[in-house]
Scaffold this motif. Sequence first.
Motif, PDB file in Angstrom:
ATOM      1  N   ASP A 189       0.759  -1.225  -0.034  1.00  0.00           N
ATOM      2  CA  ASP A 189      -0.028  -0.001  -0.037  1.00  0.00           C
ATOM      3  C   ASP A 189       0.983   1.153   0.083  1.00  0.00           C
ATOM      4  O   ASP A 189       0.413   2.247   0.089  1.00  0.00           O
ATOM      5  N   ASP A 233     -15.645   1.850   0.816  1.00  0.00           N
ATOM      6  CA  ASP A 233     -15.263   1.309   1.950  1.00  0.00           C
ATOM      7  C   ASP A 233     -13.773   1.207   2.273  1.00  0.00           C
ATOM      8  O   ASP A 233     -13.111   1.403   2.879  1.00  0.00           O
ATOM      9  N   ASN A 234     -13.258   1.029   1.032  1.00  0.00           N
ATOM     10  CA  ASN A 234     -11.571   0.787   1.008  1.00  0.00           C
ATOM     11  C   ASN A 234     -11.044   2.263   1.310  1.00  0.00           C
ATOM     12  O   ASN A 234     -10.245   2.454   2.046  1.00  0.00           O
ATOM     13  N   ASP A 236     -12.495   4.566   2.944  1.00  0.00           N
ATOM     14  CA  ASP A 236     -12.830   5.182   4.132  1.00  0.00           C
ATOM     15  C   ASP A 236     -11.845   4.313   5.222  1.00  0.00           C
ATOM     16  O   ASP A 236     -11.389   4.945   6.153  1.00  0.00           O
ATOM     17  N   GLU A 237     -11.610   3.207   4.833  1.00  0.00           N
ATOM     18  CA  GLU A 237     -10.797   2.494   5.788  1.00  0.00           C
ATOM     19  C   GLU A 237      -9.320   2.702   5.875  1.00  0.00           C
ATOM     20  O   GLU A 237      -8.557   2.712   6.724  1.00  0.00           O
ATOM     21  N   MET A 238      -8.835   3.118   4.491  1.00  0.00           N
ATOM     22  CA  MET A 238      -7.481   3.439   4.243  1.00  0.00           C
ATOM     23  C   MET A 238      -7.309   4.620   5.017  1.00  0.00           C
ATOM     24  O   MET A 238      -6.204   5.003   5.647  1.00  0.00           O
ATOM     25  N   GLU A 240      -8.657   5.788   7.727  1.00  0.00           N
ATOM     26  CA  GLU A 240      -8.282   5.289   9.139  1.00  0.00           C
ATOM     27  C   GLU A 240      -7.034   4.941   9.392  1.00  0.00           C
ATOM     28  O   GLU A 240      -6.265   5.242  10.205  1.00  0.00           O
ATOM     29  N   GLN A 241      -6.381   4.037   8.567  1.00  0.00           N
ATOM     30  CA  GLN A 241      -5.376   3.385   8.395  1.00  0.00           C
ATOM     31  C   GLN A 241      -4.174   4.229   8.322  1.00  0.00           C
ATOM     32  O   GLN A 241      -3.067   4.267   8.932  1.00  0.00           O
ATOM     33  N   SER A 242      -4.286   5.226   7.656  1.00  0.00           N
ATOM     34  CA  SER A 242      -3.270   6.456   7.351  1.00  0.00           C
ATOM     35  C   SER A 242      -2.933   7.299   8.420  1.00  0.00           C
ATOM     36  O   SER A 242      -2.098   8.158   8.372  1.00  0.00           O
TER      37      SER A 242
END
Length: 304
Positions: A189, A233-234, A236-238, A240-242
């Motif tokens: 990523d 969804d991808n 939004d989740e990325m 958060e992870q970022s």
Amino acid sequence: MNARYFGPLPVHRRFDYQPITRRERYEWPNSARVAVYLGFNLEHFAFGEGLGASIGPVSAHPDVLNHSWREYGNRVGAWRCFELFESLGLPSSTLLNTAIYDHCPELVAASVARGDELVGHGHSNSERQGDMDEASEAALLADCRARILKESGCAPSGWLSPWISESHHTPDLLAETGYRYTLNWCHDDQPVRMATRGGHALWSIPYPQELNDIPMIVARQMDAKDFAQIIIDNADEMLEQSRRQPLVMGLALHPYIVGQPYRLRHLRRALEHLAGMRDRGEIWFTTPGGICAHMDLVAPAVAS
């Protein structure tokens, strides 16, 4: 059994393993946490021979059903997609078969007029690059780069192999031909610097095989509304992870698939969501070439 069966497996030696939890920190422009790009594939296929994605059972050549389904993308779907990108002010990277210049040059001209990045994508998706010998592969890379420079005035800095097909020499040949990055690898990523013979610089920029309409819609037979929700969804989740490290999210699109009206309706919803994230400063909407150039600034190669 011989002990060799229990030792290390063959490896590519292009980069070392490094968990994403142990990376150096850097920033995207404007303090955005996720770099997002569109990989828009403009492809041309030989009639009566070669390879191609299929919507129905593959027939003996000439396979009119599948050839004409793919051609819908060049005649209709790509133009509808350009209209959508333009309405949302989204840049794109056009992954270009150079055979498009012979078949429908108006499409490339429209992409260039938008200011999109042109990325080398072989001459035609009717053939696999990995089937070529080294000399033929080198000639393909050089010819595509020269053709795009001649026709559109700018040599491509990036490459995606038709069918993501590589030989053992592809990264070396890309760097030696003047390409700055490859989109062939979907292993991370974040951008990863690849080792090449002679030490020439080459970045691997993440290109998706999940956020990609061919494997998801064609191979897995996913509905367009579900594919659109995956994109949302991808992202939004990325985001958060970022919070822990900067990330890259690519979206791979083919106009003969997402350019179908009922699918375009759902893609519109997903791209509107991404445009909203851009407007809030949460993501950097860019191109893979933009990502490559930024990585050269924040992580320059060490001179040997």
